[in-house]
Scaffold this motif. Structure first.
Motif, PDB file in Angstrom:
ATOM      1  N   ALA A 275       0.883  -1.210   0.234  1.00 45.35           N
ATOM      2  CA  ALA A 275       0.211  -0.109   0.335  1.00 45.35           C
ATOM      3  C   ALA A 275       0.983   0.784  -0.045  1.00 45.35           C
ATOM      4  CB  ALA A 275      -1.010   0.415   1.159  1.00 45.35           C
ATOM      5  N   VAL A 276       1.755   1.431   0.217  1.00 45.80           N
ATOM      6  CA  VAL A 276       2.823   2.560   0.766  1.00 45.80           C
ATOM      7  C   VAL A 276       3.619   2.801  -0.626  1.00 45.80           C
ATOM      8  CG1 VAL A 276       4.813   3.479   1.836  1.00 45.80           C
ATOM      9  CG2 VAL A 276       2.851   1.789   3.643  1.00 45.80           C
ATOM     10  N   ARG A 277       4.016   1.501  -1.066  1.00 39.44           N
ATOM     11  CA  ARG A 277       4.501   1.808  -2.845  1.00 39.44           C
ATOM     12  C   ARG A 277       4.215   2.179  -3.528  1.00 39.44           C
ATOM     13  NH1 ARG A 277       8.227  -2.826  -0.846  1.00 39.44           N
ATOM     14  NH2 ARG A 277      10.082  -2.198   0.101  1.00 39.44           N
ATOM     15  N   LEU A 278       2.609   1.275  -2.941  1.00 36.94           N
ATOM     16  CA  LEU A 278       1.333   2.233  -4.875  1.00 36.94           C
ATOM     17  C   LEU A 278       0.758   3.340  -4.152  1.00 36.94           C
ATOM     18  CD1 LEU A 278      -0.591   1.385  -6.413  1.00 36.94           C
ATOM     19  CD2 LEU A 278      -2.200   0.666  -5.396  1.00 36.94           C
ATOM     20  N   ALA A 279       0.647   4.460  -3.088  1.00 36.03           N
ATOM     21  CA  ALA A 279       1.081   5.288  -2.775  1.00 36.03           C
ATOM     22  C   ALA A 279       1.746   6.352  -3.665  1.00 36.03           C
ATOM     23  CB  ALA A 279       1.087   6.072  -1.055  1.00 36.03           C
ATOM     24  N   GLY A 280       2.945   5.797  -3.365  1.00 35.20           N
ATOM     25  CA  GLY A 280       4.135   7.138  -3.634  1.00 35.20           C
ATOM     26  C   GLY A 280       4.437   6.811  -5.261  1.00 35.20           C
ATOM     27  N   LYS A 281       3.541   5.374  -6.109  1.00 33.08           N
ATOM     28  CA  LYS A 281       3.334   5.477  -7.463  1.00 33.08           C
ATOM     29  C   LYS A 281       2.390   6.468  -7.838  1.00 33.08           C
ATOM     30  CE  LYS A 281       1.987   1.994 -11.297  1.00 33.08           C
ATOM     31  NZ  LYS A 281       1.594   0.961 -11.305  1.00 33.08           N
ATOM     32  N   HIS A 282       1.165   6.751  -7.056  1.00 31.02           N
ATOM     33  CA  HIS A 282       0.711   7.468  -7.450  1.00 31.02           C
ATOM     34  C   HIS A 282       1.717   8.493  -7.491  1.00 31.02           C
ATOM     35  CE1 HIS A 282      -2.287   4.102  -7.741  1.00 31.02           C
ATOM     36  NE2 HIS A 282      -3.214   4.513  -6.543  1.00 31.02           N
ATOM     37  N   LEU A 283       1.414   9.247  -5.918  1.00 25.12           N
ATOM     38  CA  LEU A 283       2.538  10.334  -6.208  1.00 25.12           C
ATOM     39  C   LEU A 283       3.289  10.937  -7.081  1.00 25.12           C
ATOM     40  CD1 LEU A 283       1.889  10.609  -1.798  1.00 25.12           C
ATOM     41  CD2 LEU A 283       0.528  11.780  -3.980  1.00 25.12           C
ATOM     42  N   ARG A 284       4.125  10.230  -7.047  1.00 20.86           N
ATOM     43  CA  ARG A 284       4.871   9.939  -8.407  1.00 20.86           C
ATOM     44  C   ARG A 284       5.104  10.120 -10.015  1.00 20.86           C
ATOM     45  NH1 ARG A 284       7.503   5.203  -7.505  1.00 20.86           N
ATOM     46  NH2 ARG A 284       8.997   6.314  -6.294  1.00 20.86           N
TER      47      ARG A 284
ATOM     48  N   SER B 245      -6.499  -2.936  -1.221  1.00 23.78           N
ATOM     49  CA  SER B 245      -7.569  -3.603  -0.593  1.00 23.78           C
ATOM     50  C   SER B 245      -6.585  -5.147  -0.329  1.00 23.78           C
ATOM     51  CB  SER B 245      -8.311  -4.035  -1.003  1.00 23.78           C
ATOM     52  OG  SER B 245      -8.245  -5.070  -2.646  1.00 23.78           O
ATOM     53  N   HIS B 246      -6.887  -5.686   0.710  1.00 24.11           N
ATOM     54  CA  HIS B 246      -6.549  -7.037   0.834  1.00 24.11           C
ATOM     55  C   HIS B 246      -8.391  -7.618   1.415  1.00 24.11           C
ATOM     56  CE1 HIS B 246      -3.932  -9.926   2.435  1.00 24.11           C
ATOM     57  NE2 HIS B 246      -4.988  -9.829   3.178  1.00 24.11           N
ATOM     58  N   GLY B 247      -8.658  -9.026   0.481  1.00 28.70           N
ATOM     59  CA  GLY B 247      -9.669  -9.443   1.146  1.00 28.70           C
ATOM     60  C   GLY B 247     -10.928  -8.757   0.795  1.00 28.70           C
ATOM     61  N   ALA B 248     -12.152  -8.119   1.879  1.00 26.26           N
ATOM     62  CA  ALA B 248     -13.218  -7.224   1.948  1.00 26.26           C
ATOM     63  C   ALA B 248     -12.513  -6.168   2.819  1.00 26.26           C
ATOM     64  CB  ALA B 248     -14.111  -7.918   3.270  1.00 26.26           C
ATOM     65  N   LEU B 249     -10.579  -6.294   3.280  1.00 28.50           N
ATOM     66  CA  LEU B 249     -10.714  -5.012   3.635  1.00 28.50           C
ATOM     67  C   LEU B 249      -9.553  -4.145   2.671  1.00 28.50           C
ATOM     68  CD1 LEU B 249      -9.336  -6.955   7.092  1.00 28.50           C
ATOM     69  CD2 LEU B 249     -11.077  -5.533   6.768  1.00 28.50           C
ATOM     70  N   ARG B 250      -9.726  -2.270   3.086  1.00 24.39           N
ATOM     71  CA  ARG B 250      -8.883  -2.149   2.512  1.00 24.39           C
ATOM     72  C   ARG B 250      -7.522  -1.783   2.891  1.00 24.39           C
ATOM     73  NH1 ARG B 250     -11.214   1.970  -0.807  1.00 24.39           N
ATOM     74  NH2 ARG B 250      -9.094   2.057  -1.602  1.00 24.39           N
ATOM     75  N   THR B 251      -6.339  -1.890   2.289  1.00 21.54           N
ATOM     76  CA  THR B 251      -5.411  -1.448   2.868  1.00 21.54           C
ATOM     77  C   THR B 251      -5.200   0.431   3.239  1.00 21.54           C
ATOM     78  OG1 THR B 251      -4.130  -1.701   0.927  1.00 21.54           O
ATOM     79  CG2 THR B 251      -3.900  -3.577   2.417  1.00 21.54           C
ATOM     80  N   GLY B 252      -4.114   0.974   3.662  1.00 21.01           N
ATOM     81  CA  GLY B 252      -4.383   2.579   3.904  1.00 21.01           C
ATOM     82  C   GLY B 252      -2.946   2.493   4.450  1.00 21.01           C
ATOM     83  N   VAL B 253      -2.306   3.255   3.990  1.00 19.74           N
ATOM     84  CA  VAL B 253      -1.399   4.521   4.553  1.00 19.74           C
ATOM     85  C   VAL B 253      -1.792   6.179   5.264  1.00 19.74           C
ATOM     86  CG1 VAL B 253      -0.452   4.151   2.448  1.00 19.74           C
ATOM     87  CG2 VAL B 253      -0.960   6.237   2.725  1.00 19.74           C
ATOM     88  N   GLN B 254      -0.847   6.532   5.761  1.00 18.24           N
ATOM     89  CA  GLN B 254      -0.860   8.033   6.709  1.00 18.24           C
ATOM     90  C   GLN B 254       0.218   8.788   6.023  1.00 18.24           C
ATOM     91  OE1 GLN B 254       0.400   7.884  10.369  1.00 18.24           O
ATOM     92  NE2 GLN B 254       1.300   5.679  10.118  1.00 18.24           N
ATOM     93  N   ILE B 255      -0.393  10.054   5.391  1.00 17.00           N
ATOM     94  CA  ILE B 255       1.047  10.781   5.096  1.00 17.00           C
ATOM     95  C   ILE B 255       0.807  12.116   5.627  1.00 17.00           C
ATOM     96  CG2 ILE B 255       0.641  12.542   3.196  1.00 17.00           C
ATOM     97  CD1 ILE B 255      -1.499  11.479   2.428  1.00 17.00           C
ATOM     98  N   MET B 256       2.477  12.096   6.743  1.00 17.97           N
ATOM     99  CA  MET B 256       2.253  13.168   6.991  1.00 17.97           C
ATOM    100  C   MET B 256       3.808  14.391   7.266  1.00 17.97           C
ATOM    101  SD  MET B 256       3.669  10.002  10.771  1.00 17.97           S
ATOM    102  CE  MET B 256       4.912  11.338  10.986  1.00 17.97           C
TER     103      MET B 256
END
Length: 469
Positions: free
Chosen positions: A281-290, A426-437
């Motif tokens: 999830a963190v790497r995917l967030a980085g990909k979106h921002l990049r 996501s991971h099954g029924a759950l969403r994965t997620g990050v925090q941006i500080m």
């Protein structure tokens, strides 16, 4: 599309332009509440008659041509640990069930001042001290995505309510992840504001004061389904109250940072295990921002493991000296067991060590602020692991796993920094997620980046609760 499905920004616009009334909005959200809340127990005090009366007043004000505030007629919820005049600030504790607030806390007053209509109060653990929203007074809140795992805490009722469409904005607060963790567990947006951004005191407890860890680390913040609503809620909640010496009157948007903005991502947090789904999830967030022009690099900020230790040294010593005796006297069995397990893993320290920890925190904060001059945004997983199973924290071994997963959530409060939790993947029924500080008072940078990620991931829409098999 029904009115309960709209975010606050669109719902306020519909009411302001006469395409919907406040009464219709409140009725829609209350109908949704009665449909889904029995399955999740997110709202533990429904303010039905009060909300309908306020909606009638709101519609009358519009009919008379009054200037309308930004959340005019929008249904929201507040947490049971914050003062709301005429209602108990029970904090999930049976002996406090009749502690009636005589006035609103600033954050509640600010929501009302902005025209929001409070339809209910959301659940939390006893004394708001676990990431499981379960107490002997109101019972257990269930995660609408998977009832076998926690909805997060301590603002778990707020996160679950937001995820299921019970209000567009839910108030929460955060000293160790209590806004961000429920946002992650329920798959919504959660903004932990930085130190002093929102006035943060309760009149019922103000005279007694609070320990220094809570003074430095605890903040208020919203749960929403869109990042733009988090921005709107921040602007509303941050209205000043001079009784809170910490409140900081600064602009909502700071000076433009150097471009391109550099982002440090930390997929695997030192000091323990990291679940592959959260790493991804963190790497995917980085990909979106990049893709949006940010410069993204996997790089470690200073001394992460020691930062986590400092949070525990300060907070566990505060708790041992004040809250632990109260918990033993008034808390419920699971809350007592969870806190006892925490105290067995992280021992309270003596006065000299406590003062040294506060001094070291100051030195560490200088290191981090220097790092963030170059890397204005830092992205961690919200938790290092998946949402834990219900009541996993009542044994020392289970609590150790929970605290291990929480280590990524403890940095922002240690330093009083803002953190925006957003769903990514996501991971099954759950969403994965990050925090941006970001640095203090730079919630705007978190929100800007969050909107980029949201544009790539899609806006969160309300879900129906999954019921236990």
């Amino acid at each position: 599309m029904e009115l309960w499905q709209y975010d606050a920004t669109d719902l306020a616009r519909l009411i302001r332009t006469g395409q919907a009334s406040a009464r219709e909005a409140v009725d829609s959200v209350l109908a949704r509440l009665h449909k889904v809340n029995p399955a999740i127990n997110a709202v533990v005090r429904v303010l039905e008659s009060e909300a309908r009366a306020e909606a009638e007043t709101a519609d009358a004000a519009r009919a008379r041509g009054h200037a309308l505030p930004p959340l005019h007629g929008v249904p929201v919820t507040t947490k049971i640990n914050v003062d709301q005049a005429g209602l108990p600030t029970d904090n999930g504790v049976i002996p406090l069930k009749d502690l009636i607030a005589q006035e609103d806390s600033p954050v509640v007053a600010n929501l009302k001042h902005a025209g929001a209509i409070i339809v209910g109060r959301t659940n939390a653990p006893a004394f708001s001290m676990r990431i499981f929203s379960d107490n002997a007074l109101h019972g257990r809140t269930l995660n609408p995505r998977d009832p076998s795992v926690t909805p997060g805490g301590s603002s778990g009722g707020a996160g679950a309510a937001t995820a299921t469409g019970i209000g567009a904005i839910a108030h929460g607060n955060d000293i160790g992840g209590s806004v961000r963790i429920p946002a992650y567990c329920n798959g919504v947006v959660g903004l932990r504001t930085g130190f002093a951004r929102i006035p943060s005191f309760n009149p019922t407890g103000a005279a007694a004061g609070r320990p220094i860890g809570a003074v430095l680390m605890a903040t208020q913040g919203p749960h929403t389904r869109t990042v733009r609503d988090a921005r709107l809620a921040l602007e509303v909640m941050a209205r000043g109250d001079r009784r809170d010496w910490r409140w900081n009157d600064v602009p909502m948007r700071g000076a433009p940072p150097a471009r391109p903005i550099k982002v440090a991502i930390v997929p695997e947090v030192p000091g323990g295990k990291s679940h592959p789904a959260q790493v991804a999830a963190v790497r995917l967030a980085g990909k979106h921002l990049r893709a949006a022009g940010y410069v993204v690099e996997e790089i470690l900020p200073p001394d992460i493991e020691r930062c986590v230790e400092l949070w525990h040294e300060i907070c566990v010593t505060d708790v041992f000296g004040g809250l632990w005796p109260m918990m033993q006297k008034m808390g419920d069995p699971d809350g007592i067991a969870a806190m006892q397990a925490w105290l067995s893993i992280h021992k309270p320290v003596d006065l000299a060590t406590y003062v040294s920890a506060l001094t070291e925190r100051e030195a560490m904060l200088f290191k981090w602020m220097t790092f963030m001059q170059q890397w204005p945004l830092v992205i961690f997983p919200t938790l290092c692991g998946l949402p834990p199973k219900q009541v996993a924290d009542i044994t020392p071994d289970g609590q150790r796993e929970v605290l291990d997963s929480m280590r990524s959530a403890l940095i922002a409060p240690l330093f009083g920094l803002p953190g925006l939790a957003v769903p990514v993947g996501s991971h099954g029924a759950l969403r994965t997620g990050v925090q941006i500080m970001a640095m203090r008072n730079r919630e705007d940078l978190c929100l800007d980046a969050g909107e980029v990620i949201e544009a790539a991931e899609g806006i969160v829409t309300p879900i129906d609760p999954v019921t236990a098999a």
